[in-house]
Design an enzyme around this catalytic site. Sequence first.
Site, short mmCIF file in Angstrom:
data_model
loop_
_atom_site.label_atom_id
_atom_site.label_comp_id
_atom_site.label_asym_id
_atom_site.label_seq_id
_atom_site.Cartn_x
_atom_site.Cartn_y
_atom_site.Cartn_z
N TYR A 130 0.86 -1.18 0.00
CA TYR A 130 0.00 0.00 0.00
C TYR A 130 0.89 1.23 0.00
O TYR A 130 1.88 1.30 0.74
CB TYR A 130 -0.89 -0.02 1.25
N ARG B 259 -4.93 -2.92 -17.51
CA ARG B 259 -6.08 -2.02 -17.51
C ARG B 259 -5.88 -0.92 -16.47
O ARG B 259 -5.98 -1.14 -15.26
CB ARG B 259 -7.36 -2.80 -17.22
N LYS C 280 -5.51 -0.43 -24.46
CA LYS C 280 -6.06 -0.52 -25.82
C LYS C 280 -4.90 -0.65 -26.81
O LYS C 280 -4.19 -1.64 -26.79
CB LYS C 280 -6.98 0.66 -26.08
N THR D 281 -5.98 5.54 -21.51
CA THR D 281 -5.94 4.23 -20.88
C THR D 281 -4.63 3.58 -21.32
O THR D 281 -3.91 4.08 -22.19
CB THR D 281 -7.11 3.34 -21.34
N GLU E 113 -0.16 5.04 -0.52
CA GLU E 113 -0.82 6.33 -0.74
C GLU E 113 0.22 7.45 -0.83
O GLU E 113 1.20 7.48 -0.08
CB GLU E 113 -1.78 6.65 0.40
N ASP F 146 -8.09 13.15 -24.88
CA ASP F 146 -8.25 11.80 -24.35
C ASP F 146 -7.89 10.85 -25.49
O ASP F 146 -8.68 10.65 -26.41
CB ASP F 146 -9.68 11.59 -23.88
#
Length: 475
Positions: free
Chosen positions: A62, A252, A246, A243, A64, A217
Amino acid sequence: MASTPDFNKCLYAPLSEIDPEVQNIIDKETWRQYSGLELIASENLTSRATMEANGSILTNKYSEGLPNARYYGGNEWIDELEILCRKRALEAFHLDPKIWGVNVQPYSGSTANFAALTALLQPQDRLMGLGLPDGGHLTHGYYTAKKKMTASSIYFQSFPYGLDPDTQLIDYPKLASQARIFKPKLIICGASAYPRDWDYASLRKTADEHGAYLMADIAHTSGLVAAQELADPFEFCDVVTTTTHKTLRGPRAGLVFFRKDGPTRADLEKRVNDAVFPACQGGPHNNTIAGIATALKQAADPSWKAYAKQVVANARALADELVKEGYKLQTGGTDNHLVLWDLRPLGLTGSKVEKVGDMLGITINKNAVSGDVSAQVPGGIRLGTSALTSRNMLESDVRTVAQFLHRSVQLSLALQKEAGTKLLKDFVRVASEGEGEGAKQVKVLAREVREFARRWPLPGVVGEIKKPAGIEEED
């Protein structure tokens, strides 16, 4: 080594032993991908190396915050990873680190987009994006008369621009005229179903006229942009999102690039980073960041340009073959990886052709085409060639795929006639359960598609792919 207590023995056994049910589902999905043709434009087949990184022990950590500014200890190697991923992102897109920065933590493209909007706008500020029926994306401000569909229209005022009805290309003069009335603070360029390239210089001129930000985008085209096969949005935009799964062929996730030069952009780095965390999401998925880093390394390799060129060549071959058969494509062809096929002249909906495709092992998606009044009952289908190219197919192979598509559409017309109604449920019943000629031809064509698809390797899979339990096929 100390003995393992019973309550922890499950931590060391493989998935196939601990959870054969989930393993079987994974095996069935592997078999489906191996035995079929993936033609959804927003999908690709990632590499073995990327899968290994994405499924690594990094999932345990983790972290953050940003490198060297975490809210948790033990992040020295995670910091090294994230810094490496940022460096590779800038290198893959040929960017000067003095001018551009990037946040590699977004969980998805939608999260990346909303983080960018959060960084650039205040609630109820105005934005313009390409309308969904004209190829735009939900996160670019889409709404209907009855409902604001996504956060981009719920929290901001949006106005869609569209296509010239004659050319089916972006109507840049009309966009400029609409902007003079609407006065946006942000203009978004980019699409999920637009087969042509973009005039970023025109959009920059319109944005400058109103002191607006320009955001691209490039979720669909980023792999082609990295290969310099399409126009460069970084030359004109303030923020670029994408993203990574693709045309970029990664896991992803999402990326947000931001300019650091100029008086109006001096604080974009802090605003974007603060928007990603803590405004829009929590701790990053470090295993996914590792997969992104590996995919970006591959995208910077000289072989990537050859892959991207082949993706475009395959898309053009697919479009050419369909046009030869007399079909209507939006804009008449393509400049990128996708083809938008207008089925309305045939009296078919995209929903029916998608259903037949699933029965055949040809994975496609229904999609609105310009002029559609409902995204729920769209008049077309969207096709993409990234995944086929990742399976080593060339133009001649894609022309074979186009013939499968041609036959599937003709079969859909016959099934619709046999059903006697235009209801989707009757169409599916006749195709899957009927005793007529249409249902028989579905089985014949499905067998041909499987035989063709299994000639090609499936990236990321080691060893022989065997049919798993629970799969039934017609011989």
